[in-house]
Scaffold this active site. Structure first.
Site, mmCIF file in Angstrom:
data_model
loop_
_atom_site.group_PDB
_atom_site.id
_atom_site.type_symbol
_atom_site.label_atom_id
_atom_site.label_comp_id
_atom_site.label_asym_id
_atom_site.label_seq_id
_atom_site.Cartn_x
_atom_site.Cartn_y
_atom_site.Cartn_z
ATOM 1 N N LYS A 112 0.851 -1.199 0.000
ATOM 2 C CA LYS A 112 0.000 0.000 0.000
ATOM 3 C C LYS A 112 0.887 1.250 0.000
ATOM 4 O O LYS A 112 1.946 1.267 0.634
ATOM 5 C CB LYS A 112 -0.893 -0.013 1.248
ATOM 6 C CG LYS A 112 -1.907 1.120 1.278
ATOM 7 C CD LYS A 112 -2.861 0.961 2.455
ATOM 8 C CE LYS A 112 -3.926 2.042 2.460
ATOM 9 N NZ LYS A 112 -4.920 1.855 3.515
ATOM 10 N N SER A 171 -9.520 1.288 2.259
ATOM 11 C CA SER A 171 -8.714 2.091 1.370
ATOM 12 C C SER A 171 -7.518 1.344 0.768
ATOM 13 O O SER A 171 -6.882 1.869 -0.137
ATOM 14 C CB SER A 171 -8.211 3.325 2.124
ATOM 15 O OG SER A 171 -7.387 2.935 3.208
ATOM 16 N N SER A 208 -9.778 -0.846 6.478
ATOM 17 C CA SER A 208 -9.172 -0.816 5.138
ATOM 18 C C SER A 208 -8.417 -2.052 4.716
ATOM 19 O O SER A 208 -7.907 -2.105 3.600
ATOM 20 C CB SER A 208 -8.250 0.389 5.025
ATOM 21 O OG SER A 208 -9.032 1.512 4.796
HETATM 22 N N1 GLN Z 1 -13.479 3.865 5.626
HETATM 23 C C1 GLN Z 1 -12.833 4.280 6.834
HETATM 24 C C2 GLN Z 1 -12.455 5.724 6.754
HETATM 25 O O1 GLN Z 1 -12.615 6.310 5.729
HETATM 26 C C3 GLN Z 1 -11.650 3.424 7.144
HETATM 27 C C4 GLN Z 1 -10.523 3.618 6.201
HETATM 28 C C5 GLN Z 1 -9.236 3.037 6.672
HETATM 29 O O2 GLN Z 1 -9.230 2.032 7.383
HETATM 30 N N2 GLN Z 1 -8.145 3.659 6.289
HETATM 31 O O3 GLN Z 1 -12.012 6.289 7.716
#
Ligand code: GLN
Length: 436
Positions: free
Chosen positions: A38, A113, A138
């Site tokens: 990532k 994400s 994510s």
């Molecule tokens: N969807 C969640 C957010 O937007 C979690 C995203 C993540 O784990 N980075 O905060």
């Protein structure tokens, strides 16, 4: 033998089809095991953007601890995978560079994400290992949407040194792989104390792969009623139930349980995560690294100009929200209240783990949505999609998402959650399900 040439060729093909990589490592070593990472995890000499324009030219001079450990174990980084800007999103649609597509259906989201990583692992025939990161789901979410395995470890088990932070008290780095055993292999390498991360926990090393192929007949599963509410797509609920019955046939016992505070997890998370995010993003001021501009006027004007140019819409929304929440006058009403709720939620989970080895439910409330449908969601509707994945980050507990039976050729994920540092139980059940 997978030569670097073959890996590169495949990477280019996958990228053409699914837009998974922000940066491809053209300089692959001759030997080693390929891994996709990532883009918010620092890789020495390889551009690391966290999916943001403000870091569009940032090339780290060091490796994150997880990368250093993987390299020492014989891995090399194939490329940096597309993600929502700084992790702000559930669908990998808040991306400056590329919006990765779901290999199961390119008109649908691959989840977020860590979407690029999960999509790559699904699409690749040569690369089995990926590294994701989760603040509120994510790792689990894209694993479920793409049909791969995602392991979100206990907070503190894996060093965050070299991670571009979103919300420090939530962030966790973890594997995204094709099988549970592969996730266990990666966890073996990346877990363990690191003096560079003050939240890193000192514990004896475990061999997580040794929990694969174990008897699960003594395991007790709590099926959380709230995870099967009417708001969750019925087809998903049905398939997860089929999977639970399969675990029962393998010897595990289950019982239905309730988590009354489940309704509060989304607001609690979004208050605390945006508060932390807004402070973290203050360091992108156009001076030390990332985007800069011609210095004109006072510093405040310069600072605002760079940030106006460099941050996307969702990042700006979160800076505003988070700053508001922390302001004098609102701090007690929002931030402090959410902190108290977080403690209550952790206690509620801890109580259940006295009786159950794991808790289970679907990973996501919906099937991977079409991009055209995502555009119609309001921010709050979007945030509600995280209802099942947030608890593991809010409570710092580990979780594992594994693919179960598909619905209309679209992947469905089942998520296990365990008490702190009980990754072994997730691996035992996940592997037994996969092999069973
Ligand atoms: N969807 C969640 C957010 O937007 C979690 C995203 C993540 O784990 N980075 O905060």
């Amino acid at each position: 033998m997978n030569t670097p040439k073959k890996i590169l060729e495949e990477a280019k093909t996958i990228d053409k089809q699914y837009d998974t990589l922000v940066t491809l490592n053209e300089d692959l070593p001759k030997k080693g095991i390929p891994i996709v990472v990532k883009d918010n995890i620092c890789t020495q000499g390889l551009r690391t953007t966290a999916g943001s324009e403000i870091l569009h030219d940032y090339i780290p001079v060091f490796d994150a601890t997880v990368i250093k450990r993987l390299k020492d174990a014989g891995f090399y980084v194939v490329g940096k995978a597309a993600q929502d800007e700084f992790g702000f999103g559930t669908f990998s649609t808040n991306c400056f560079f590329k919006v990765p597509k779901n290999p199961n259906d390119i008109e649908r989201s691959c989840g977020g994400s860590s979407g690029g990583t999960a999509a790559y692992i699904k699409a690749s025939k040569l690369v089995n290992y990926g590294l994701g990161q989760s603040t509120g789901g994510s790792i689990s979410c894209p694993a479920a949407f793409c049909g791969v395995v995602g392991l979100t470890p206990t907070y503190g088990l894996v060093s965050r040194y070299g991670l571009i932070d979103y919300a420090n008290s939530f962030d966790k780095i973890g594997p995204i792989t094709k099988t549970v055993k592969q996730s266990a292999e990666i966890l073996n390498i990346i877990s363990g104390y690191d003096s560079n991360d003050q939240t890193s926990v000192q514990r004896d090393k475990e061999d997580y792969t040794s929990y694969c192929g174990q008897d699960i007949s003594k395991m007790k599963i709590g099926v959380v009623k709230e995870f099967f509410s009417e708001d969750i797509d019925k087809r998903i609920r049905d398939n997860v139930w089929v999977a639970i019955k399969k675990l029962e046939s393998l010897g595990a016992k289950y019982e239905e349980v309730s988590i009354p505070l489940q309704d509060y997890v989304v607001p609690t998370y979004y208050i605390l995560a945006t508060a932390e995010a807004s402070t973290n993003l203050a360091k992108y001021c156009g001076l030390r690294y990332g985007m800069s501009s011609d210095l004109e006027g006072y510093y405040d004007d310069y600072f605002s100009t760079v940030r106006e140019m460099g941050f996307g819409k969702e990042a700006k929304r979160r800076i505003l929200l988070g700053t508001f929440i922390r302001m004098v006058g609102y701090r007690d009403a929002y931030y402090i209240k959410a902190m108290k709720l977080r403690t209550k939620i952790i206690k509620e989970y801890k109580k259940l783990f006295k009786k159950f080895d794991v808790l289970v439910g679907p990973t996501m409330p919906v099937l991977p949505p079409r991009f055209t449908d995502i555009e119609k969601l309001s921010p709050v509707e979007n945030y509600m999609m995280d209802i099942l994945t947030i608890p593991s980050n809010l409570a710092g507990m580990p979780s594992l998402s594994v693919p179960v039976d598909e619905v209309d050729n679209l992947p469905v994920g089942m998520q296990f959650m365990a008490d702190h540092f009980e990754e072994k139980k997730l691996i035992m059940l996940g592997d037994a399900y996969e092999q069973g």
